[in-house]
Design a protein around this motif. Sequence first.
Motif, mmCIF file in Angstrom:
data_model
loop_
_atom_site.group_PDB
_atom_site.id
_atom_site.type_symbol
_atom_site.label_atom_id
_atom_site.label_comp_id
_atom_site.label_asym_id
_atom_site.label_seq_id
_atom_site.Cartn_x
_atom_site.Cartn_y
_atom_site.Cartn_z
ATOM 1 N N THR A 173 20.710 -24.435 -83.601
ATOM 2 C CA THR A 173 21.346 -25.962 -82.827
ATOM 3 C C THR A 173 23.328 -26.443 -83.935
ATOM 4 O OG1 THR A 173 19.403 -26.967 -82.602
ATOM 5 C CG2 THR A 173 20.733 -28.175 -82.388
ATOM 6 N N ARG A 174 22.617 -26.159 -85.246
ATOM 7 C CA ARG A 174 23.627 -26.542 -86.523
ATOM 8 C C ARG A 174 25.335 -26.244 -86.480
ATOM 9 N NH1 ARG A 174 23.783 -27.390 -93.045
ATOM 10 N NH2 ARG A 174 26.040 -28.089 -92.595
ATOM 11 N N TYR A 175 24.887 -24.810 -85.709
ATOM 12 C CA TYR A 175 26.195 -23.505 -85.557
ATOM 13 C C TYR A 175 26.516 -23.168 -84.498
ATOM 14 C CZ TYR A 175 25.196 -23.616 -91.417
ATOM 15 O OH TYR A 175 25.024 -24.081 -92.348
ATOM 16 N N GLU A 176 26.222 -23.752 -83.703
ATOM 17 C CA GLU A 176 26.533 -23.007 -82.219
ATOM 18 C C GLU A 176 27.529 -23.588 -81.576
ATOM 19 O OE1 GLU A 176 22.610 -22.637 -78.690
ATOM 20 O OE2 GLU A 176 22.486 -24.928 -79.549
ATOM 21 N N GLU A 177 28.099 -24.713 -82.347
ATOM 22 C CA GLU A 177 29.652 -25.391 -81.845
ATOM 23 C C GLU A 177 30.426 -23.679 -82.350
ATOM 24 O OE1 GLU A 177 30.181 -28.788 -83.128
ATOM 25 O OE2 GLU A 177 29.099 -29.538 -81.105
ATOM 26 N N GLY A 178 29.791 -23.846 -83.982
ATOM 27 C CA GLY A 178 30.908 -23.066 -84.175
ATOM 28 C C GLY A 178 31.379 -21.504 -83.506
ATOM 29 N N GLY A 179 29.969 -20.891 -82.771
ATOM 30 C CA GLY A 179 29.986 -19.539 -82.292
ATOM 31 C C GLY A 179 28.441 -18.795 -82.264
ATOM 32 N N LEU A 180 27.583 -19.349 -82.611
ATOM 33 C CA LEU A 180 26.915 -18.628 -83.834
ATOM 34 C C LEU A 180 25.693 -18.001 -82.659
ATOM 35 C CD1 LEU A 180 24.906 -17.434 -86.178
ATOM 36 C CD2 LEU A 180 23.921 -19.468 -85.709
ATOM 37 N N GLN A 181 25.514 -16.341 -82.427
ATOM 38 C CA GLN A 181 24.932 -15.574 -81.379
ATOM 39 C C GLN A 181 23.317 -15.663 -82.235
ATOM 40 O OE1 GLN A 181 25.167 -15.686 -77.840
ATOM 41 N NE2 GLN A 181 22.604 -14.871 -78.766
ATOM 42 N N VAL A 182 22.638 -15.897 -82.278
ATOM 43 C CA VAL A 182 21.397 -15.599 -82.267
ATOM 44 C C VAL A 182 20.625 -14.534 -81.234
ATOM 45 C CG1 VAL A 182 18.763 -15.723 -83.141
ATOM 46 C CG2 VAL A 182 20.301 -17.914 -84.024
ATOM 47 N N VAL A 183 20.299 -13.162 -82.292
ATOM 48 C CA VAL A 183 19.378 -12.272 -81.591
ATOM 49 C C VAL A 183 18.184 -11.775 -81.921
ATOM 50 C CG1 VAL A 183 19.902 -9.666 -80.684
ATOM 51 C CG2 VAL A 183 22.017 -11.087 -80.089
ATOM 52 N N ALA A 184 17.340 -10.910 -81.556
ATOM 53 C CA ALA A 184 16.203 -11.014 -81.621
ATOM 54 C C ALA A 184 15.610 -9.654 -81.125
ATOM 55 C CB ALA A 184 15.180 -11.912 -81.363
ATOM 56 N N ILE A 185 15.498 -8.652 -82.327
ATOM 57 C CA ILE A 185 15.190 -7.388 -82.357
ATOM 58 C C ILE A 185 13.606 -7.106 -82.668
ATOM 59 C CG2 ILE A 185 15.697 -5.120 -83.029
ATOM 60 C CD1 ILE A 185 18.499 -6.270 -84.024
ATOM 61 N N THR A 186 12.652 -6.350 -81.655
ATOM 62 C CA THR A 186 11.285 -6.515 -82.162
ATOM 63 C C THR A 186 10.975 -4.951 -81.397
ATOM 64 O OG1 THR A 186 8.998 -6.828 -82.501
ATOM 65 C CG2 THR A 186 10.205 -7.127 -79.707
ATOM 66 N N ARG A 187 9.749 -4.740 -81.479
ATOM 67 C CA ARG A 187 9.493 -2.841 -81.004
ATOM 68 C C ARG A 187 8.199 -3.153 -80.222
ATOM 69 N NH1 ARG A 187 7.156 0.884 -84.221
ATOM 70 N NH2 ARG A 187 5.553 0.416 -85.934
ATOM 71 N N TYR A 188 8.502 -1.397 -79.854
ATOM 72 C CA TYR A 188 6.488 -1.958 -79.105
ATOM 73 C C TYR A 188 6.132 -1.469 -80.278
ATOM 74 C CZ TYR A 188 7.443 -2.220 -74.683
ATOM 75 O OH TYR A 188 8.243 -3.541 -72.786
ATOM 76 N N TYR A 189 4.343 -1.418 -80.835
ATOM 77 C CA TYR A 189 3.322 -0.971 -81.848
ATOM 78 C C TYR A 189 2.095 0.023 -80.843
ATOM 79 C CZ TYR A 189 6.277 -4.054 -85.269
ATOM 80 O OH TYR A 189 6.775 -4.222 -85.453
ATOM 81 N N ASP A 190 2.325 -0.924 -79.457
ATOM 82 C CA ASP A 190 1.345 0.039 -78.917
ATOM 83 C C ASP A 190 1.479 1.369 -78.481
ATOM 84 O OD1 ASP A 190 -0.560 -2.221 -79.439
ATOM 85 O OD2 ASP A 190 -0.370 -2.764 -77.594
ATOM 86 N N GLU A 191 0.605 1.968 -77.540
ATOM 87 C CA GLU A 191 0.738 2.713 -77.576
ATOM 88 C C GLU A 191 1.377 2.740 -75.744
ATOM 89 O OE1 GLU A 191 0.618 6.189 -78.487
ATOM 90 O OE2 GLU A 191 -0.004 5.317 -80.589
ATOM 91 N N VAL A 192 1.969 3.609 -75.326
ATOM 92 C CA VAL A 192 2.407 3.843 -74.126
ATOM 93 C C VAL A 192 1.509 2.983 -73.003
ATOM 94 C CG1 VAL A 192 3.699 5.139 -72.196
ATOM 95 C CG2 VAL A 192 4.494 5.614 -74.471
ATOM 96 N N PRO A 193 -0.035 3.514 -72.614
ATOM 97 C CA PRO A 193 -0.205 2.901 -72.239
ATOM 98 C C PRO A 193 -0.117 1.552 -72.080
ATOM 99 C CG PRO A 193 -1.854 4.599 -72.317
ATOM 100 C CD PRO A 193 -0.536 4.657 -72.696
ATOM 101 N N ASP A 194 -0.454 1.171 -72.930
ATOM 102 C CA ASP A 194 -0.435 -0.604 -73.462
ATOM 103 C C ASP A 194 0.178 -1.469 -73.131
ATOM 104 O OD1 ASP A 194 -3.768 0.091 -73.369
ATOM 105 O OD2 ASP A 194 -3.299 0.973 -75.268
ATOM 106 N N ARG A 195 2.037 -1.389 -72.970
ATOM 107 C CA ARG A 195 2.774 -1.450 -73.140
ATOM 108 C C ARG A 195 3.132 -2.240 -72.614
ATOM 109 N NH1 ARG A 195 6.743 2.933 -75.811
ATOM 110 N NH2 ARG A 195 5.660 3.779 -78.051
ATOM 111 N N ILE A 196 2.611 -2.672 -71.530
ATOM 112 C CA ILE A 196 2.739 -3.619 -70.268
ATOM 113 C C ILE A 196 2.257 -5.212 -70.617
ATOM 114 C CG2 ILE A 196 1.835 -4.788 -67.957
ATOM 115 C CD1 ILE A 196 2.906 -1.764 -66.516
ATOM 116 N N ARG A 197 1.093 -5.135 -71.781
ATOM 117 C CA ARG A 197 0.033 -5.973 -71.900
ATOM 118 C C ARG A 197 0.963 -6.469 -73.419
ATOM 119 N NH1 ARG A 197 -4.033 -3.376 -69.512
ATOM 120 N NH2 ARG A 197 -4.065 -2.122 -72.238
#
Length: 328
Positions: A234-258
Amino acid sequence: MRFMAMIPRAYQLTVLAGSLILLLTTAPIAIAQSTTPPVEPTPPPSPVTGIRNKISAGDLLSAESILEVHLAKNGEDGQWLKGLSWLARGALLVGDTGKAERYIDQVRLSCADRIGRGAELEKDPDLELAYGAAIEVKAQLLERTKGVGQAAEYLRGELGLVKGPVSLVSRLYKRLNMLTLAGEPAPELQIEDFIGTAPPTLVSLRGKPVLLFIWAEWCGDCKAQAAGLAHVKTRYEEGGLQVVAITRYYDEVPDRIREKERMDSVWTAVYADLGPVPIVISTASMERYGGSSTPTIVFVDREGIVRRYTPTRLTEAELESTLDQLVR
């Protein structure tokens, strides 16, 4: 029949009774199979907690004694191997580089022996942990004795040999990134999947300061970071700050929808104050950014250069101290 008729009836009954007893005692008897699974033997207590506590207090000698007692009782089991890797870290921590080198070599030899006998890093968590720890401690030792360049070269060589598991590759990249990533162009995101709207590439964000938040939906420290992230966004948005979140799948393929549904649910519940944030799902990017430790926070300047790499949670003051430099 005439013969039987000549035998007294009492004797006939006696013979028949004996035959019946013989039949009953020699016929196979069906025994009901128990449906209760066999009780697994209780594994021996791990020496690792005690070793870590002694190392935290700078008491390497007591840590060594703990592992010696475990070895005498249980042999070179997985917990012993993990404990040995912690002794390597402890020796480096107290400045005993000779012992650190010996413990590193001992761990690597034991790992090689186990792998040679069919053990797999992907299926043996104790083996993976010890293997990765030995490489990390060796890199730290090289950094201390021969400089960053040789430590980085060693890690790149090990990364060329290791094909998995993801957690191990991520761990080695984390150590390499701690040595070399600041001052280098931020590796482009490999977008394999995403939550919500399609995330931008880092190239498309040139001209904006970027904060990469590497997280996992089950990570308590990540959730604890949410409020501080929301405040600085909120504080730095006016200065153009962009936040990007990165994660990955930890479960096996059949369980990835859940699993994806859980990710979305956790983000909505815990990180709502951040507002709209692109969420990248990518094993390749988690590996490259060393996401074995979550949260990891990466600060990228307007030219796309990494200015700080921190594989740990940060206070709001720490976030601001770096963003003040990026956003101005």
